[in-house]
Design an enzyme around this catalytic site. Structure first.
Site, PDB file in Angstrom:
ATOM      1  CD  GLU A 240      -2.577  -1.848   1.100  1.00  0.00           C
ATOM      2  OE1 GLU A 240      -3.176  -1.080   0.333  1.00  0.00           O
ATOM      3  OE2 GLU A 240      -2.947  -3.004   1.320  1.00  0.00           O
ATOM      4  CB  CYS A 274      -1.814   6.908   1.280  1.00  0.00           C
ATOM      5  SG  CYS A 274      -3.271   6.119   1.992  1.00  0.00           S
TER       6      CYS A 274
HETATM    7  P1  NAD Z   1       8.489   4.682   4.708  1.00  0.00           P
HETATM    8  O1  NAD Z   1       8.456   3.879   3.456  1.00  0.00           O
HETATM    9  O2  NAD Z   1       9.654   5.547   4.959  1.00  0.00           O
HETATM   10  O3  NAD Z   1       8.395   3.703   5.983  1.00  0.00           O
HETATM   11  C1  NAD Z   1       7.340   2.790   6.149  1.00  0.00           C
HETATM   12  C2  NAD Z   1       7.808   1.665   7.068  1.00  0.00           C
HETATM   13  O4  NAD Z   1       8.828   0.921   6.402  1.00  0.00           O
HETATM   14  C3  NAD Z   1       8.421   2.145   8.387  1.00  0.00           C
HETATM   15  O5  NAD Z   1       8.021   1.279   9.429  1.00  0.00           O
HETATM   16  C4  NAD Z   1       9.907   2.014   8.132  1.00  0.00           C
HETATM   17  O6  NAD Z   1      10.663   1.843   9.310  1.00  0.00           O
HETATM   18  C5  NAD Z   1       9.952   0.760   7.267  1.00  0.00           C
HETATM   19  N1  NAD Z   1      11.152   0.611   6.426  1.00  0.00           N
HETATM   20  C6  NAD Z   1      11.956   1.573   5.915  1.00  0.00           C
HETATM   21  N2  NAD Z   1      12.956   1.016   5.188  1.00  0.00           N
HETATM   22  C7  NAD Z   1      12.774  -0.327   5.231  1.00  0.00           C
HETATM   23  C8  NAD Z   1      13.457  -1.444   4.655  1.00  0.00           C
HETATM   24  N3  NAD Z   1      14.550  -1.282   3.904  1.00  0.00           N
HETATM   25  N4  NAD Z   1      12.980  -2.680   4.893  1.00  0.00           N
HETATM   26  C9  NAD Z   1      11.871  -2.862   5.656  1.00  0.00           C
HETATM   27  N5  NAD Z   1      11.192  -1.850   6.227  1.00  0.00           N
HETATM   28  C10 NAD Z   1      11.625  -0.596   6.014  1.00  0.00           C
HETATM   29  O7  NAD Z   1       7.124   5.493   4.753  1.00  0.00           O
HETATM   30  P2  NAD Z   1       6.661   6.585   5.819  1.00  0.00           P
HETATM   31  O8  NAD Z   1       7.408   7.840   5.585  1.00  0.00           O
HETATM   32  O9  NAD Z   1       6.691   5.988   7.186  1.00  0.00           O
HETATM   33  O10 NAD Z   1       5.113   6.765   5.411  1.00  0.00           O
HETATM   34  C11 NAD Z   1       4.637   7.622   4.435  1.00  0.00           C
HETATM   35  C12 NAD Z   1       4.337   6.887   3.147  1.00  0.00           C
HETATM   36  O11 NAD Z   1       3.370   5.876   3.365  1.00  0.00           O
HETATM   37  C13 NAD Z   1       3.747   7.796   2.076  1.00  0.00           C
HETATM   38  O12 NAD Z   1       4.366   7.537   0.839  1.00  0.00           O
HETATM   39  C14 NAD Z   1       2.285   7.371   2.028  1.00  0.00           C
HETATM   40  O13 NAD Z   1       1.627   7.633   0.809  1.00  0.00           O
HETATM   41  C15 NAD Z   1       2.383   5.923   2.338  1.00  0.00           C
HETATM   42  N6  NAD Z   1       1.104   5.390   2.813  1.00  0.00           N
HETATM   43  C16 NAD Z   1       0.362   4.604   1.983  1.00  0.00           C
HETATM   44  C17 NAD Z   1      -0.888   4.122   2.399  1.00  0.00           C
HETATM   45  C18 NAD Z   1      -1.747   3.275   1.480  1.00  0.00           C
HETATM   46  O14 NAD Z   1      -2.691   2.671   1.962  1.00  0.00           O
HETATM   47  N7  NAD Z   1      -1.479   3.231   0.192  1.00  0.00           N
HETATM   48  C19 NAD Z   1      -1.351   4.437   3.676  1.00  0.00           C
HETATM   49  C20 NAD Z   1      -0.567   5.236   4.495  1.00  0.00           C
HETATM   50  C21 NAD Z   1       0.663   5.700   4.050  1.00  0.00           C
END
Ligand code: NAD
Length: 506
Positions: A240, A274
């Site tokens: 997502e 998002c």
């Molecule tokens: P992010 O991708 O930086 O982090 C998300 C999660 O992934 C965190 O828990 C982080 O610690 C983890 N992570 C980071 N690097 C990783 C790796 N190499 N391996 C495994 N896990 C890792 O995102 P964010 O800044 O926390 O959130 C914002 C983003 O989330 C925006 O792009 C937003 O659009 C998206 N989002 C999407 C939805 C949806 O339903 N489509 C819902 C909410 C947020």
């Protein structure tokens, strides 16, 4: 999405309120051995949970649903303090988690029920499909909806008979901790919900190595990395991811209502959603009127943070994230964008506040034209007509959500079908997230897979087909084995030919 508000000192992460700087809690950072041990505890508890059957598993969810309301103030305080959002938005999180529980309480059992299907041939064969849990479902989640995305998404996985291992965002782990506590108080074996905390690159990456299915929510860039890691292990995943969601407003649309849609779609959760509205395509002949109305309404929004119900727009999640949002705005303004309102930080309120911002004259040279800003920034673009609006809405690598305002349900539906997005709202911008019976997710680089509805629970299961044949006369295998002459072969071929024409046998 870079955001490093949480301070990691040795083995502990300290969480502070981005609006006030107040320290609100801490969590221990998991080591690789901790993640492995958590997975093992969850796996040991899972078979008994699966054996309970969906009806008895439902009881936990029933109690959890009611407990949410009994302990709502504590939930609001926790969500607000670690994220900087408003009380109304914390209530919104509770309503979505409760709504998810309510929906799967009402429909989970029917979605998970074994199905009966026609067999390979009539009379002598039959088929059934069961939905078996994967076992251990992993979730890696972001900070923007810390309660919904860590706990709400885990509910259908649990109801389907899985244990879950969750790595919440390192910025907002406390809502997930509270959610786990609420589930345990509701009667769930606490081992079935394991939380591990820490940086994504280490703890998140480690989690992928121990689960049978991965539910990832976060940025498209991280989504690519975890999809590769999941592929290495040949485990399925849902992604997502981000969005740059368009809104289309044509002449004939109710403008005041469309502005309401823009304000909630663009600035709810300080734009850190998002499915938030980021690009608004407005038919030229109503552009000036719409822009003026929008500007007036945005300027009335009350920005700030309190534990009361008085604020409309809260803090961003961190100073670093506010700086990133401002970089987008300043880059656009430096290259010629016009600020209709906002466009600056609100340092008077705290270090992570940005004024709700409405821009126009945004072009391709500017970062925020195509990239996800994930803050309180909306750009308005004039368009000639519906065709140009649809073409520009679709001209994006993302395809999460969209919204359409035309004043005619028929025109709006026809337009919606032409838009490349996993969901399209008509006369609404964020409605999809509360519509629990239908799938929600992205196309293109906004993701793979869907939450909610039937798909939203069956994704945590594997289909198991049980096909049966009568044993008499060699059963189904005997049919071919008994073809020992040209005449029998012709009869069998004639029977097969007929099957396509007989309803019920097709
Ligand atoms: P992010 O991708 O930086 O982090 C998300 C999660 O992934 C965190 O828990 C982080 O610690 C983890 N992570 C980071 N690097 C990783 C790796 N190499 N391996 C495994 N896990 C890792 O995102 P964010 O800044 O926390 O959130 C914002 C983003 O989330 C925006 O792009 C937003 O659009 C998206 N989002 C999407 C939805 C949806 O339903 N489509 C819902 C909410 C947020």
């Amino acid at each position: 999405m870079s955001a490093t508000r949480a301070r990691s000192v040795q083995n502990e992460i300290t969480i502070s309120n981005p609006a006030t700087g107040e320290r609100v809690g801490s969590v221990a950072v998991a080591t690789a051995a901790d993640v492995k041990a958590a997975a093992l505890r969850a796996r040991r508890a899972q078979p008994a949970w699966e054996r309970l059957g969906v009806r008895r598993r439902r009881r936990v969810l029933e109690r959890f649903h009611d407990l949410l309301f009994e302990r709502q103030d504590e939930i609001f305080d926790t969500i607000q303090r670690e994220s900087g959002k408003t009380r109304r938005e914390a209530l919104g999180e509770l309503l979505i988690v409760a709504g998810t529980a309510r929906y799967y309480l009402a429909h989970g059992e029917e979605h998970l029920a074994e199905e009966s299907h026609p067999g390979a041939s009539p009379l002598i064969t039959g088929a059934r499909v069961g939905h078996r849990p994967y076992g251990l479902v992993g979730f890696i989640t972001p900070w923007n909806y810390p309660f919904i995305l860590s706990i709400g998404d885990a509910l259908p996985a649990l109801l389907a008979g899985n244990a879950v291992l969750v790595k919440p965002s390192e910025l907002t782990p406390l809502s997930a901790e509270l959610g786990r506590d609420l589930l345990a108080t509701s009667g769930l074996d606490a081992d079935l919900v394991q939380l591990v905390h820490g940086p994504g690159a280490t703890v998140g990456a480690e989690l992928v190595d121990h689960v049978d299915y991965l539910g990832f929510t976060g940025s498209t860039a991280t989504g690519r990395k975890v999809a590769v890691a999941a592929a290495e292990r040949l485990i399925p995943c849902s992604l997502e991811l981000g969005g740059k969601n368009p809104m289309i407003v044509l002449a004939g649309a109710p403008l005041e209502e469309a502005v309401t849609g823009l304000v909630s779609g663009g600035f709810y959760n300080t734009g850190q959603t998002c499915i938030a509205v980021a690009r608004v395509y407005v038919e030229s002949r109503i552009f000036d009127r719409f822009a003026a109305l929008a500007r007036r309404r945005i300027e009335k929004l009350k920005v700030g943070w309190s534990l009361d119900w008085d604020m409309d727009v809260g803090s961003l999640v961190s100073r670093e994230h506010a700086a990133k949002v401002m970089r987008h705005v300043e880059d656009a303004v430096g290259k010629g964008a016009t600020v209709l309102t906002g466009g600056q930080r609100r340092s008077d309120l705290g270090e992570a506040f940005v004024a709700p911002t409405l821009l126009t004259d945004v072009d391709e040279s500017m970062e925020l034209c195509r990239e996800e800003t994930f803050g309180p920034v909306v750009a308005l673009y004039p368009v000639r007509d519906a065709d140009e609006a649809v073409a520009r809405a679709n001209d994006s690598t993302y395809g999460l959500n969209a919204s359409v305002w035309t004043g005619s349900a028929r025109t709006s539906r026809a337009l919606a079908r032409r838009i490349e997005a996993g969901s399209v709202g008509i006369n609404s911008t964020l409605l999809i997230y509360s519509t629990f019976d239908v799938p929600m997710g992205g196309v293109k680089e906004s993701g793979i897979g869907r939450r909610h509805g039937r798909q939203g629970i069956l994704r945590f299961t594997q289909a198991q087909s049980i096909v049966d044949s009568i044993a008499t006369g060699g059963g189904y295998e005997g049919v071919l084995a008994n073809i020992t002459s040209e005449a029998r072969a012709r009869s069998l071929a004639a029977a097969f030919k007929l099957m396509r024409r007989i309803p019920g046998l097709r």
